[in-house]
Each structure stands twice: as structure tokens, then as C-alpha cells.
Design a protein around this motif. Structure first.
Motif, PDB file in Angstrom:
ATOM      1  N   MET A  22       0.850  -1.210   0.091  1.00 29.32           N
ATOM      2  CA  MET A  22       0.098   0.057   0.060  1.00 29.32           C
ATOM      3  C   MET A  22       0.936   1.272  -0.114  1.00 29.32           C
ATOM      4  O   MET A  22       0.399   2.410  -0.297  1.00 29.32           O
ATOM      5  N   LEU A  23       2.096   1.202   0.614  1.00 29.86           N
ATOM      6  CA  LEU A  23       2.864   2.313   0.605  1.00 29.86           C
ATOM      7  C   LEU A  23       3.534   2.368  -0.974  1.00 29.86           C
ATOM      8  O   LEU A  23       4.355   3.703  -0.929  1.00 29.86           O
ATOM      9  N   LEU A  24       3.456   1.751  -1.873  1.00 25.81           N
ATOM     10  CA  LEU A  24       4.282   1.659  -2.922  1.00 25.81           C
ATOM     11  C   LEU A  24       3.940   3.179  -3.770  1.00 25.81           C
ATOM     12  O   LEU A  24       5.136   3.522  -4.082  1.00 25.81           O
ATOM     13  N   PRO A  25       2.772   3.568  -3.852  1.00 20.11           N
ATOM     14  CA  PRO A  25       2.431   4.870  -4.564  1.00 20.11           C
ATOM     15  C   PRO A  25       3.281   5.839  -4.283  1.00 20.11           C
ATOM     16  O   PRO A  25       3.890   6.629  -4.581  1.00 20.11           O
ATOM     17  N   ALA A  26       3.290   5.909  -2.580  1.00 20.38           N
ATOM     18  CA  ALA A  26       3.944   7.050  -1.834  1.00 20.38           C
ATOM     19  C   ALA A  26       5.211   6.944  -2.171  1.00 20.38           C
ATOM     20  O   ALA A  26       6.097   8.127  -2.332  1.00 20.38           O
ATOM     21  N   VAL A  27       5.936   5.568  -2.045  1.00 20.61           N
ATOM     22  CA  VAL A  27       7.372   5.417  -2.436  1.00 20.61           C
ATOM     23  C   VAL A  27       7.755   6.061  -3.433  1.00 20.61           C
ATOM     24  O   VAL A  27       8.892   6.482  -3.817  1.00 20.61           O
ATOM     25  N   LEU A  28       6.952   5.632  -4.594  1.00 22.47           N
ATOM     26  CA  LEU A  28       7.158   5.991  -5.929  1.00 22.47           C
ATOM     27  C   LEU A  28       7.448   7.541  -6.050  1.00 22.47           C
ATOM     28  O   LEU A  28       8.097   7.964  -6.792  1.00 22.47           O
ATOM     29  N   LEU A  29       6.141   8.296  -5.234  1.00 22.38           N
ATOM     30  CA  LEU A  29       6.194   9.600  -5.597  1.00 22.38           C
ATOM     31  C   LEU A  29       7.324  10.406  -4.901  1.00 22.38           C
ATOM     32  O   LEU A  29       8.064  11.345  -5.504  1.00 22.38           O
ATOM     33  N   GLY A  64      10.103   9.012  -4.331  1.00 26.47           N
ATOM     34  CA  GLY A  64      11.261   8.584  -5.105  1.00 26.47           C
ATOM     35  C   GLY A  64      11.378   9.405  -6.300  1.00 26.47           C
ATOM     36  O   GLY A  64      12.691   9.738  -6.688  1.00 26.47           O
ATOM     37  N   LEU A  65      10.449   9.831  -7.039  1.00 23.60           N
ATOM     38  CA  LEU A  65      10.606  10.553  -8.255  1.00 23.60           C
ATOM     39  C   LEU A  65      10.967  12.164  -7.710  1.00 23.60           C
ATOM     40  O   LEU A  65      11.789  12.666  -8.307  1.00 23.60           O
ATOM     41  N   LEU A  66      10.697  12.618  -6.458  1.00 22.13           N
ATOM     42  CA  LEU A  66      11.075  13.818  -5.925  1.00 22.13           C
ATOM     43  C   LEU A  66      12.530  13.679  -5.766  1.00 22.13           C
ATOM     44  O   LEU A  66      13.365  14.554  -5.884  1.00 22.13           O
ATOM     45  N   VAL A  67      13.065  12.408  -4.833  1.00 19.85           N
ATOM     46  CA  VAL A  67      14.298  12.325  -4.830  1.00 19.85           C
ATOM     47  C   VAL A  67      15.290  12.410  -6.081  1.00 19.85           C
ATOM     48  O   VAL A  67      16.206  13.029  -5.905  1.00 19.85           O
ATOM     49  N   LEU A  68      14.510  11.807  -7.080  1.00 28.66           N
ATOM     50  CA  LEU A  68      15.397  11.739  -8.235  1.00 28.66           C
ATOM     51  C   LEU A  68      15.578  13.126  -8.844  1.00 28.66           C
ATOM     52  O   LEU A  68      16.649  13.488  -9.581  1.00 28.66           O
ATOM     53  N   GLY A  69      14.517  14.088  -8.636  1.00 30.89           N
ATOM     54  CA  GLY A  69      14.561  15.262  -9.339  1.00 30.89           C
ATOM     55  C   GLY A  69      15.726  16.176  -8.447  1.00 30.89           C
ATOM     56  O   GLY A  69      16.334  16.952  -8.708  1.00 30.89           O
ATOM     57  N   LEU A  70      15.589  15.761  -7.092  1.00 32.57           N
ATOM     58  CA  LEU A  70      16.796  16.303  -6.157  1.00 32.57           C
ATOM     59  C   LEU A  70      17.984  16.259  -6.535  1.00 32.57           C
ATOM     60  O   LEU A  70      19.036  16.797  -6.496  1.00 32.57           O
ATOM     61  N   ILE A  71      18.197  14.936  -6.999  1.00 32.55           N
ATOM     62  CA  ILE A  71      19.647  14.357  -7.468  1.00 32.55           C
ATOM     63  C   ILE A  71      20.169  15.252  -8.510  1.00 32.55           C
ATOM     64  O   ILE A  71      21.048  15.598  -8.848  1.00 32.55           O
ATOM     65  N   GLN A  72      18.935  15.362  -9.525  1.00 34.29           N
ATOM     66  CA  GLN A  72      19.545  16.141 -10.732  1.00 34.29           C
ATOM     67  C   GLN A  72      19.544  17.581 -10.454  1.00 34.29           C
ATOM     68  O   GLN A  72      20.672  18.067 -10.919  1.00 34.29           O
ATOM     69  N   ILE A  73      18.957  18.169  -9.635  1.00 36.78           N
ATOM     70  CA  ILE A  73      19.094  19.443  -9.120  1.00 36.78           C
ATOM     71  C   ILE A  73      20.396  19.628  -8.327  1.00 36.78           C
ATOM     72  O   ILE A  73      21.312  20.554  -8.708  1.00 36.78           O
TER      73      ILE A  73
END
Lengths: 368, 314
Positions: free
Chosen positions: B38-45, B47-56
Motif C-alpha cells: 500500500m505504501l508503494l505509490p507514496a514511495v514512488l512519488l 522516489g521521483l522527488l528524490v530523483l529530481g533532487l539528485i538532478q538539481i
């Protein structure tokens, strides 16, 4: 001056030249027809534009007649020029099709894109043979951009606020009665160079020594000016928020069209003269690139320029244009050498390389 | 014989089939992991933010070459040095932080009586009115609301026109720091009320009655009973208002007249005006860090309030 873009194949160059010559001829004759050599027409082409009277003028002068001539619809994308830039850069970097076909841009912004290598070369546009030197972007190889008109950052003012006559100098704005009643662009664009002169400096010292400009801007800061973008100036004049502004004459003229009593001058220190242009991002399918070039080629015809620039009240790059009646002899519509001598022109290359620093400096003064 | 079909209807068969498919995809032995699924959607979300932060973060370490408008291949801390030494960024950061603190304090002061009245009133009509008045601004975007203030407070706006009727000359009510604070408080008020209301609802009215019956007047009851019990609401509302104010863009841009930029405006300038995405990314990272430190401090000092979902220390 016709040169070929090295990345185009010989076949497509030849096709382009044949078809442009044919279309140019048809355009001159006012004919509407199709040609065997023409690449497939897209359903539409997307031109990024500024809103309000800017896009209205482009539509009336260039887009509508282009659609009538070719049958290709023109969609105007009103994304801000600064905001479309990273999208186009990202698209080119990722080998994607860019989100627009043509960018109507300031020459300074467009030069950044040209230096980055994301612009198509436009040297092979047939109508470049008929334009003035103003169309050529200074300091760049070929025609990655085609300048389409010039404009002046005038001192616009409400005559009621200057009962003794029009302001003669930018220094007149330091009068305490104008405290909180002035406006400049929020990055200072248009004001850096006149401020250099008003501050006792020399234009030749740009960019090496601009301390006189910063000193003068620091004095101006005590007047607590408003800082905004193009649409803000028109609104502020209309709402009685300001008495004077350093703005593009088009904005002042727009306010006057809306019934605001407003005049403008080029002060004795001079006013910045700059250009806007059209360019095409790399990465378009070949047929769309062809028709995008045709759009720009059409924008360089005398007929299109006359209608487009009547709307904007700006001098174009095709000889023989008739100034709008209200701008005959106006300093914001330079036509003669003497007119241009009162204006300040600094090369796009110098502007591009130093703009970030100038903006930061202006902001540091005004935000401090 | 149609009886058998009636005894085992079609929809049961469908349910059986679906259960069979579900069992094949997610066997019973995985049942203990179901909550994590059930946590998967939140983790994905996230995760995307973290990916964005890594790019930034990657962009923040690259400097812009203004002769080619390309970013450097090498990493350096030049952007961070600029961000920490140029007066413009320090001024803007200080202005944003001070504004966030002022707006948080003022908003909580205004939001509390509103939330208290909304929760405690015995009049359903008044409660409905307060709820509608609370939610109405949510249907009007922040930008539209800010422009509304331009119309009301401008030189030719309603307030100046009213002042003109009593002989007061038009005065500049907008395009300054107080106007930005005012606009932010007005924008944040509904958020704060919504965060405070559940905490106030959770305070039994009997406690206030008991305090009164033991001799405490309204003020003492308020100070010694209501306020301490409402602390989780204050913390939750405070954190939300603080972070939203700190990162706001539109209100300073519209009501500040161009001279009251916040950090978000400075980030916009770097990304879109000077094309220096490296410096913009640096400022964005520093804003994230500043917000995180502030929220961390609040959590460390006071707990997570209503954001802890009933697990706060209060």
C-alpha cells in the motif's frame, strides 16, 4: 547573402531553394498555389509570441497572411520567452522535437540560444536580400536569428506630472516629487546604459567599468521605483500608479491607445536601442523546418512588416516602410542616421556575456 | 436443471475468478507484506522527488559558460560560493525567512479564534457560514487573490477612493513589504484554520466546563486548558504556514512591486532570466535545506503536532 546550413543534405537544400524561390515569386505576385517541390505541409505551425497587442499585431501582419497564402494554420504559443527557452534547450539536448516551430524572441535571448547551438541557420531565406543591416545579428556567424525590427527604451511620462515641459534628462527623475512614482524593468534592462551616461561614465567603458551606472541606479533606488515586466507598465500608467517609466515605446503607446495621457522622450543621455528577432530551434522534421523558414521569410516581406509593425509602432528591417501617422518624427521610431545617433546600441555579444552580472547588480541595489 | 446456477450465482463465480487471479499475482505467503504494498505509490512519488533532487544537486555543481551557454563538465562549488557571498541572495534569504516567521505568528493569532468559534459554536448556521467563508478562497487561486488586492488597495482602488471621500490623498498601500506580509497572511489563514480545527475538536468541552466549575475564569481556562491542549494544532498549522510562506512566489511577485523578492523569485530569475540553471539549482537546494532545518527544529522542540497523527508528545 545566401549560405547553406552544413547539416542539411544537398537534396533538401536544393529542394528548399527551388521551393522558396517558387513561393517567393508566388508571394510577390500574390498567388496562392502549391508546387511540386514543396514538402508536405503540416496542419499548423506554432509560433511563440508575446501576448496582448504584440501577438495581435503579429497575427494581423504575418500569421493571417501566411495562412491565407499557404493554408497552414498558425498557432501562437504565449509562453514567456524566458520560460520557453529552457524547454527548447532541453528538447534539443534530448533529440526531441522542440515544442515550437518559431521563437519570437529578444535578440539578446536568441543570441544565447545561438551560442548554445540550438538554432537553425536562416542564411538561405530569399528575402534576406532585401533587408537592412539591422536584420543581421551582430557578432554571430550567418543568420541563426533574423532581427525583424528595432525598439527603444524611452522615458515615458504623464504630461500632467511634468507641468514645466517634458523631462530632458534621466536625472530629472531624481526629483523627490517622483518618489514611489517611477517604474523600471525588474532586471534593469533598458536602463543600465543610459544610467552609465547619466552617472558620468562613458559607453566605451561598458562592460569594463560600469560603476557610474551602479552609482546612478543607487541614487534612483532612493526614489523607491516599482519594478516590473512589459504588461505592468501599461497597467501602472492606466491605474495612475506611476508618473514616469523606462519602458519600450510600444507599452507606452498601448497605454495611450487605451486613453491614458502619456508621452515619451529620448533624454539627452540617450536611450537603449535593441532588436527582436525570429529563430527556429533545431530538431524539427524537415518539412516543418521548411515551412517555418517560409513563415520567417514571409515576415520579411514589406507587406507583412508594414501591418505587423504598424501595430507595434516600431521600425522594421525592410526599406521603404511607412511610419504610423502618430510616430512620424518620433524619437522612438528612428529612421535616419541622426535619429540613431541619439540612441545607445551595445552589441548582443557583450550584453549576453555580461547580462547575468548586470541583472544581479541591479537587483542587489534595488532589493537591498 | 437450473437450480445449481441459482445456488452459485454468476457474480460469485466472477469473484472466485478474481480471487484466483489475485492469489496468482500476490500469493498468500506474501500477505504480511501487503501493508507495505500500500505504501508503494507514496514511495514512488517520493522516489521521483528524490530523483529530481539528485538532478538539481548535479546541476548545482556545474557552472555556466556565458560564451557558449553550456554547463561545465566538471564539478565545483562556485555556485554555492556565489549564493553565500553575493549580497542579493543574502538579502532575499533574510527577507523570506523573516516574512515566514512573521506570517506564521500573525496567521496563527488570527486563525485560532476563527477555528475555535467554528468548532464550538452551537449555531449550525454560523458554523456553515464560517466553513463556506473558509473554503471559498480555495476556489480562487493565489494569483487571482493577489490581483484582487491590487484592485482593492491600488492608488485608484476601493480603499483609496473611500479615503478620498474624507479628504485623504491617495497613498501607496501596495508594492511594499507590509503588503506582501498582508497578502501572505490572507492566503495562509484557511490552511491554518483547517489544521487547527481538528485539534480543537479533540478537546472535550467538559474540560473547559470543569475548569469553570473549579473557579477559573474564561481567560485562565483559555490559557491553562485550551491553549496547551491545542498545541498539536498550533504546531501542525505553524509548520504548514511557515514552509508555504518561506517558499512563496506569487504574492511577493505581485504585491511586492518587484522590489520585495523572496528566494523563490530569485530562483526563477536564475532559471528563466539569466539562464543560469546551476545557480538556480543551488538556490533551490539551499531553500529546501533551510525549510527542512526549520521544520526539523520545530519537530525537535515541540513534536510533530497534528502532523504526527495522534502520536505527538503533546
Amino acid at each position: 547573402m545566401k549560405r547553406f546550413k552544413p547539416t542539411l543534405s544537398h537534396l533538401s537544400r536544393r529542394t528548399f531553394l527551388q521551393a522558396t524561390a517558387a513561393l517567393g515569386g508566388a508571394s510577390a505576385l500574390g498567388l496562392r498555389s502549391s508546387y511540386a517541390q514543396e514538402p508536405e505541409k503540416p496542419a499548423e505551425i506554432i509560433v511563440r509570441a508575446w501576448g496582448g497587442s504584440w501577438v495581435d499585431s503579429l497575427k494581423a501582419g504575418v500569421s493571417d497572411s501566411f495562412t491565407k497564402m499557404t493554408g497552414i494554420a498558425v498557432r501562437h504559443d504565449l509562453t514567456e520567452d524566458n520560460e520557453i527557452q529552457p524547454k527548447v534547450w532541453a528538447a534539443v539536448a534530448q533529440n526531441r522535437v522542440p515544442p515550437i516551430h518559431i521563437n519570437w524572441d529578444t535578440t539578446t535571448n536568441a543570441t544565447k540560444s545561438a551560442l548554445r547551438g540550438v538554432t537553425e541557420d536562416l542564411s538561405d531565406l530569399p528575402n534576406l536580400a532585401n533587408v537592412t543591416d539591422l536584420a543581421k545579428p551582430a557578432g554571430l556567424e550567418g543568420f541563426p536569428i533574423v532581427n525583424t525590427y528595432g525598439y527603444v527604451y524611452v522615458l515615458a511620462y504623464r504630461p500632467a506630472a511634468f507641468p514645466d515641459g517634458p523631462p530632458k534628462s534621466w536625472k530629472d527623475l531624481l526629483d523627490p516629487k517622483f518618489k514611489g512614482r517611477l517604474a523600471f524593468y525588474n532586471d534593469g534592462i533598458g536602463f543600465h546604459f543610459p544610467a552609465q551616461v547619466a552617472g558620468g561614465g562613458k559607453l566605451e567603458d561598458i562592460p569594463g567599468n560600469m560603476q557610474p551606472a551602479w552609482d546612478f541606479i543607487t541614487k534612483m533606488k532612493t526614489q523607491q521605483p516599482l519594478l516590473g515586466e512589459d504588461p505592468d507598465f501599461t497597467t501602472w500608467f492606466q491605474n495612475g500608479e506611476i508618473d514616469a517609466a523606462c519602458t519600450i515605446s510600444t507599452n507606452a503607446r498601448e497605454a495611450r491607445k487605451n486613453g491614458v495621457k502619456i508621452e515619451w522622450v529620448v533624454p539627452e543621455e540617450g536611450a537603449k536601442f535593441d532588436t527582436d528577432g525570429l529563430w527556429i530551434p533545431k530538431g524539427l522534421p524537415e518539412n516543418e523546418l521548411y515551412w517555418a523558414k517560409q513563415y520567417i521569410n514571409h515576415a520579411l516581406t514589406k507587406e507583412a512588416q508594414q501591418v505587423w509593425l504598424d501595430g507595434l509602432g516600431l521600425p522594421g528591417v525592410v526599406p521603404g516602410l511607412t511610419p504610423p501617422k502618430d510616430l512620424v518624427g518620433d524619437p522612438s521610431y528612428p529612421t535616419t542616421e541622426a535619429d540613431f545617433q541619439r540612441l545607445i546600441r551595445i552589441s548582443s555579444k557583450i550584453q549576453v556575456e555580461n547580462e547575468s552580472e548586470w541583472f544581479s547588480k541591479f537587483k542587489a541595489i534595488m532589493q537591498g | 436443471m437450473r437450480a445449481a446456477r441459482t445456488a452459485y450465482p454468476l457474480k460469485w463465480r466472477i469473484m472466485d475468478a478474481l480471487e484466483g487471479i489475485a492469489a496468482a499475482i500476490w500469493p498468500a505467503r506474501f500477505r504480511r507484506a501487503t501493508p507495505y504494498l500500500m505504501l508503494l505509490p507514496a514511495v514512488l512519488l517520493v522516489g521521483l522527488l528524490v530523483l529530481g533532487l539528485i538532478q538539481i544537486a548535479d546541476a548545482s555543481l556545474r557552472t555556466l559558460d556565458t560564451t557558449t551557454f553550456q554547463f561545465s563538465d566538471d564539478y565545483s562549488i562556485a555556485n554555492f560560493r556565489r549564493a553565500l557571498t553575493e549580497p542579493l541572495f543574502l538579502v532575499v534569504a533574510q527577507r523570506s525567512l523573516v516574512a515566514a516567521l512573521i506570517v506564521t505568528a500573525v496567521t496563527l493569532v488570527f486563525a485560532f479564534p476563527y477555528a475555535y468559534l467554528m468548532v464550538r459554536t452551537r449555531s449550525p448556521r454560523l458554523r456553515k457560514f464560517l466553513l463556506i467563508a473558509l473554503f471559498l478562497p480555495f476556489f480562487i487561486g493565489q494569483v487571482v487573490r493577489a490581483y484582487g488586492w491590487l484592485i482593492i488597495l491600488g492608488n485608484q482602488g476601493m480603499v483609496n477612493e473611500a479615503l478620498g471621500l474624507i479628504g485623504v490623498a491617495p497613498m501607496r498601500l501596495i508594492y511594499n513589504y507590509p503588503a506582501v506580509l498582508f497578502g501572505l497572511v490572507q492566503y495562509m489563514l484557511p490552511f491554518a484554520v483547517l489544521m487547527l480545527a481538528p485539534a480543537l475538536t479533540a478537546i472535550p468541552e467538559e474540560l473547559e466546563a470543569a475548569a469553570g466549575s473549579l473557579g477559573a475564569n474564561w481567560v485562565r481556562t483559555f490559557i491553562h486548558v485550551v491553549l496547551p491542549l491545542a498545541r498539536p494544532g498550533f504546531i501542525g498549522a505553524g509548520v504548514v504556514v511557515l514552509t508555504l510562506s518561506l517558499t512563496d512566489f506569487a504574492v511577493p511577485a505581485i504585491l511586492g512591486g518587484g522590489s520585495q523578492d523572496f528566494i523563490a523569485n530569485a530562483i526563477y530569475d536564475q532559471f528563466f532570466r539569466t539562464s543560469d540553471q546551476g545557480l538556480g539549482a543551488t538556490l533551490a537546494l539551499m531553500l529546501v535545506a533551510l525549510g527542512s532545518i526549520l521544520v526539523g527544529l520545530v519537530f525537535a522542540l515541540f513534536g510533530a503536532g497534528t502532523l504526527a497523527m495522534g502520536r505527538s508528545r503533546a
